[in-house]
Scaffold this motif. Structure first.
Motif, PDB file in Angstrom:
ATOM      1  N   LEU A 106      46.863  31.382  41.792  1.00  0.00           N
ATOM      2  CA  LEU A 106      46.911  31.370  40.330  1.00  0.00           C
ATOM      3  C   LEU A 106      48.295  31.621  39.762  1.00  0.00           C
ATOM      4  O   LEU A 106      48.533  31.406  38.581  1.00  0.00           O
ATOM      5  N   GLY A 107      49.225  32.098  40.602  1.00  0.00           N
ATOM      6  CA  GLY A 107      50.543  32.488  40.117  1.00  0.00           C
ATOM      7  C   GLY A 107      50.618  33.991  39.958  1.00  0.00           C
ATOM      8  O   GLY A 107      49.616  34.703  40.105  1.00  0.00           O
ATOM      9  N   MET A 108      51.820  34.467  39.678  1.00  0.00           N
ATOM     10  CA  MET A 108      52.033  35.913  39.596  1.00  0.00           C
ATOM     11  C   MET A 108      52.997  36.224  38.465  1.00  0.00           C
ATOM     12  O   MET A 108      53.932  35.468  38.209  1.00  0.00           O
ATOM     13  N   SER A 109      52.761  37.341  37.804  1.00  0.00           N
ATOM     14  CA  SER A 109      53.712  37.793  36.791  1.00  0.00           C
ATOM     15  C   SER A 109      54.698  38.753  37.434  1.00  0.00           C
ATOM     16  O   SER A 109      54.291  39.691  38.124  1.00  0.00           O
ATOM     17  N   THR A 140      56.275  40.821  35.834  1.00  0.00           N
ATOM     18  CA  THR A 140      55.975  42.092  35.181  1.00  0.00           C
ATOM     19  C   THR A 140      54.626  42.522  35.735  1.00  0.00           C
ATOM     20  O   THR A 140      53.576  42.152  35.216  1.00  0.00           O
ATOM     21  N   CYS A 167      50.618  42.363  34.524  1.00  0.00           N
ATOM     22  CA  CYS A 167      50.333  41.508  33.361  1.00  0.00           C
ATOM     23  C   CYS A 167      49.399  40.363  33.723  1.00  0.00           C
ATOM     24  O   CYS A 167      48.785  39.768  32.851  1.00  0.00           O
ATOM     25  N   ASP A 168      49.332  40.069  35.029  1.00  0.00           N
ATOM     26  CA  ASP A 168      48.522  38.936  35.465  1.00  0.00           C
ATOM     27  C   ASP A 168      47.077  39.320  35.795  1.00  0.00           C
ATOM     28  O   ASP A 168      46.305  38.491  36.265  1.00  0.00           O
ATOM     29  N   GLY A 201      44.461  39.906  33.943  1.00  0.00           N
ATOM     30  CA  GLY A 201      43.462  39.131  33.209  1.00  0.00           C
ATOM     31  C   GLY A 201      43.342  37.705  33.714  1.00  0.00           C
ATOM     32  O   GLY A 201      42.312  37.054  33.519  1.00  0.00           O
ATOM     33  N   ILE A 202      44.391  37.205  34.350  1.00  0.00           N
ATOM     34  CA  ILE A 202      44.381  35.829  34.823  1.00  0.00           C
ATOM     35  C   ILE A 202      43.289  35.634  35.879  1.00  0.00           C
ATOM     36  O   ILE A 202      42.597  34.613  35.895  1.00  0.00           O
ATOM     37  N   PRO A 225      47.075  46.749  31.536  1.00  0.00           N
ATOM     38  CA  PRO A 225      46.456  45.432  31.716  1.00  0.00           C
ATOM     39  C   PRO A 225      45.466  45.371  32.878  1.00  0.00           C
ATOM     40  O   PRO A 225      44.499  44.599  32.830  1.00  0.00           O
ATOM     41  N   ALA A 264      41.655  44.389  32.271  1.00  0.00           N
ATOM     42  CA  ALA A 264      41.048  43.280  33.021  1.00  0.00           C
ATOM     43  C   ALA A 264      39.784  43.747  33.734  1.00  0.00           C
ATOM     44  O   ALA A 264      38.783  43.022  33.791  1.00  0.00           O
TER      45      ALA A 264
END
Lengths: 321, 326
Positions: free
Chosen positions: A110-113, A115, A118-119, A121-122, A152, A156
């Motif tokens: 899914l990708g990564m933040s 920060t 922050c991810d 909730g993704i 976050p 989540a």
């Protein structure tokens, strides 16, 4: 052992490759070939590999910043992985993202933040898609003990629980957030698992350096979540062998403990011992796999080093569709 | 027929959700309650609890889940209630929403819309009255839309939902109950308004007045007054703040040779600051005088209603500023 030989061989392959990739990143960084910074996950591989042994096609993954090589066992080709780490056009984002942003959506990554946290909730959003599609897939959210303290992550977990979505929250607790030990940063010994009850989630705590133990513990939670019961928590206890980033000499911790951890809790060495003792695989096989994969990695790095870099006329690419 | 801005937003949401089952809407109090302004009333009944979803007060997770849903195949509309609340999920919007595709590669498309009620509303106070467009103009990759009338709101929200880029959609809440006369057949048709296209709301020859959101009706009223005084004002609504339709605005300035910007947010580092800098950089030789910025005073929005009104540009302040340009 009550496991199929193929299953054990696959776990070993994932563990070996993840270890070798993490070691190779350290080596490549030391040679000055990585433009940014790396956060070595050497020593923590079994936490990822054990948990990810529960995966199936269609699952989604939010990987953490440590053990980024996990994206490779999920399908990310070596040229894409090294390409992104070395900021080449062959990387998944053509060198725009960097070491924290390797992986491919087609593999479920899914990708990564950068920060961290922050991810969170993704992973919940990906689980919305799973629910809409009506499959028994799950969305894995990997987070370290440091970012697990962030708001976050809490939000989540609250939302995933309220919506009863298939998210598996996995805390890789290596004992340190940069220099800060969890004994200081967390009011409870198990950073995420001890808090799971507050979100109505079941949890397990496991030795994250024992790949089969991590698999077994994860299996309980993943099966619970796949069955439609809502999110769950896995906490893998391991130890960060190296500094937060390369060059961190770790003056804030007792080096003898680190030495002892490396000597006694080497997830790969210990698992290979188990495999050899039980006659599943031999030392010769391990050596051959090492040599073969080392060559594969070196060839990929050679290609990557001569691969083109993005140019000024491409700097706005990917900003808007 | 007459239609309110609020109804236009609701109609756009419903029409799009009927058209595409991948669209879902979530946020605080959007389901049974129908959103605190009544925008989503009746939608839970029509679309069911899987597509109209309440959330707890978890703004970072609302934005995060919009990203996760969007990149994996859904088309989420996330509601943040007030644009002020973008500040509690600033990193999720600024870092993640805006940069996700750039950081991860072209596979990672984010067809998502973040909707929120924007600006002042008579006594809502310092933390429920902000306009945040200028905060997010600093985030390359984000589309920012602020419609000023019902017709535009409906057409632009439909385009936002159909866009494969992430959109921040600001709805000035003092406009929600404003009514607009629209052609019924056209309103009921499946019309859309392209993203990145400004609209000349009133033609004029002496000065270009770029007005955003709530300031558009005030700018039009000011233009009417000034016309009686012999000043011909061209009022342009950019509608899309980013990407900006520079062609339309620049063509107007090349005609009038004077430019002013009116916005509801604070003057310092506001929308007008960026636009004025852009005009002088790119159209210096076309300008016959300094670019004027008409904006809210640099104070937190006072709770006291007369002072709230004093702090935001009104028709008189717009007129006075424009007169001062000649």
């Amino acid at each position: 052992m009550d496991y199929a030989k193929e299953f054990l061989e696959k776990i070993h392959e994932d563990l070996l490759k993840t270890r070798m990739l993490e070691e190779k990143l350290v080596e490549t960084y030391a040679e000055g070939k990585v433009p940014g910074h790396i956060h070595s996950g050497v020593g923590q591989e079994a936490s990822y590999v054990g948990v990810l042994a529960t995966r199936k096609p269609g699952d989604y993954f939010k990987i953490g910043h440590r053990v980024i090589a996990a994206t490779c066992i999920l399908g990310n080709p070596l040229d894409s992985f090294f390409g992104e780490c070395l900021a080449k056009k062959t990387g998944n984002a053509g060198g725009r993202g960097g070491v924290n942003h390797t992986g491919r959506l087609q593999d479920g990554v899914l990708g990564m933040s950068g920060t961290l946290g922050c991810d969170a909730g993704i992973s919940v959003g990906a689980a919305l898609t799973i629910e809409a599609n009506g499959t028994d897939n799950v969305s894995y959210f990997f987070v370290g003990d440091g970012a697990a303290n962030r708001g976050p992550v809490s939000e989540a977990m609250t939302l995933a629980a309220d919506w009863k979505l298939p998210v598996v929250f996995v805390c890789i607790n290596n004992g340190y957030g940069i220099s800060t030990p969890t004994t200081f940063s967390s009011p409870v010994p198990n950073v995420l698992a001890d808090r799971a009850v507050g979100y109505g989630m079941p949890s397990v705590v496991v030795d994250g350096t024992d790949v089969l133990a991590a698999y077994e513990a994860a299996k309980k939670m993943v099966e619970y979540t796949r069955a439609g019961n809502g999110p769950s928590v896995i906490e893998c206890k391991c130890y960060r062998w190296r500094g937060h980033f390369e060059g961190d000499q770790c003056p804030y911790r007792d080096g003898t403990v680190t030495e002892q951890e490396i000597a006694e809790r080497d997830c790969l060495k210990n698992f290979e011992q188990v495999l050899a003792d039980s006659g599943v695989m031999t030392a010769e096989q391990f050596a051959k796999m090492r040599a073969d994969f080392d060559q594969e990695m070196n060839e990929s790095i050679e290609r990557t080093l001569v691969a083109p870099e993005m140019t000024a006329d491409e700097i706005y690419d990917y900003l808007y569709v | 027929m007459k239609v309110t801005y609020a109804k236009a937003i609701g109609d756009a949401l419903k029409e799009e959700m009927r058209r595409d089952s991948k669209i879902l809407l979530f946020g605080e109090d959007v389901a049974e309650f129908g959103n605190i302004f009544g925008i989503t009333r009746g939608m839970l009944e029509e679309f069911g609890p899987k597509r109209i979803r309440n959330t707890p007060i978890t703004e970072t997770a609302i934005i995060g889940s919009a990203i996760g849903a969007a990149e994996t195949g859904l088309r989420p509309v996330a509601e943040l209630m007030y644009t002020d609340f973008t500040t509690v999920c600033f990193a999720e919007i600024f870092h993640c929403v805006a940069k996700w595709r750039y950081m991860h590669g072209p596979e990672y498309k984010l067809p998502l819309v973040i909707r929120a009620a924007s600006g002042s509303s008579n006594g809502a106070g310092s933390e429920h009255s902000n306009c945040v467009e200028s905060l997010f103009m600093h985030a390359p990759g984000l589309t920012i839309i602020t419609p000023s009338c019902a017709y535009d709101a409906k057409g632009l929200l439909k385009s936002a939902i159909r866009s494969d880029n992430p959109v921040l959609f600001c709805e000035p809440k003092l406009l929600y109950q404003s009514k607009q006369e629209v052609d019924e057949a056209e309103y009921e048709s499946d019309y859309t308004i392209p993203i990145g296209l400004a609209d000349v709301k009133r033609e004029g020859t002496d000065v270009t007045l770029v007005a955003v959101g709530l300031m558009v009706p005030r700018a039009l009223e000011a233009a009417e007054k000034l016309a009686a005084e012999g000043i011909s004002v061209e009022v342009i609504d950019p509608r899309t703040i980013a990407p900006l339709d520079k062609d339309t605005i620049f063509a107007s300035i090349r005609k009038t040779h004077r430019a002013a910007i009116v916005e509801e947010s604070n003057k310092t580092s506001g929308i007008g600051a960026e636009f004025a800098a852009m005009f002088q950089e790119e159209l210096y030789d076309e300008l016959d005088g300094p670019v004027a910025r008409i904006a809210a005073l640099d104070v937190p929005m006072p709770y006291n209603i007369p002072m709230e009104h004093y702090s935001i540009p009104d028709v008189e302040r717009i007129c006075a500023t424009i007169r001062g340009m000649f």
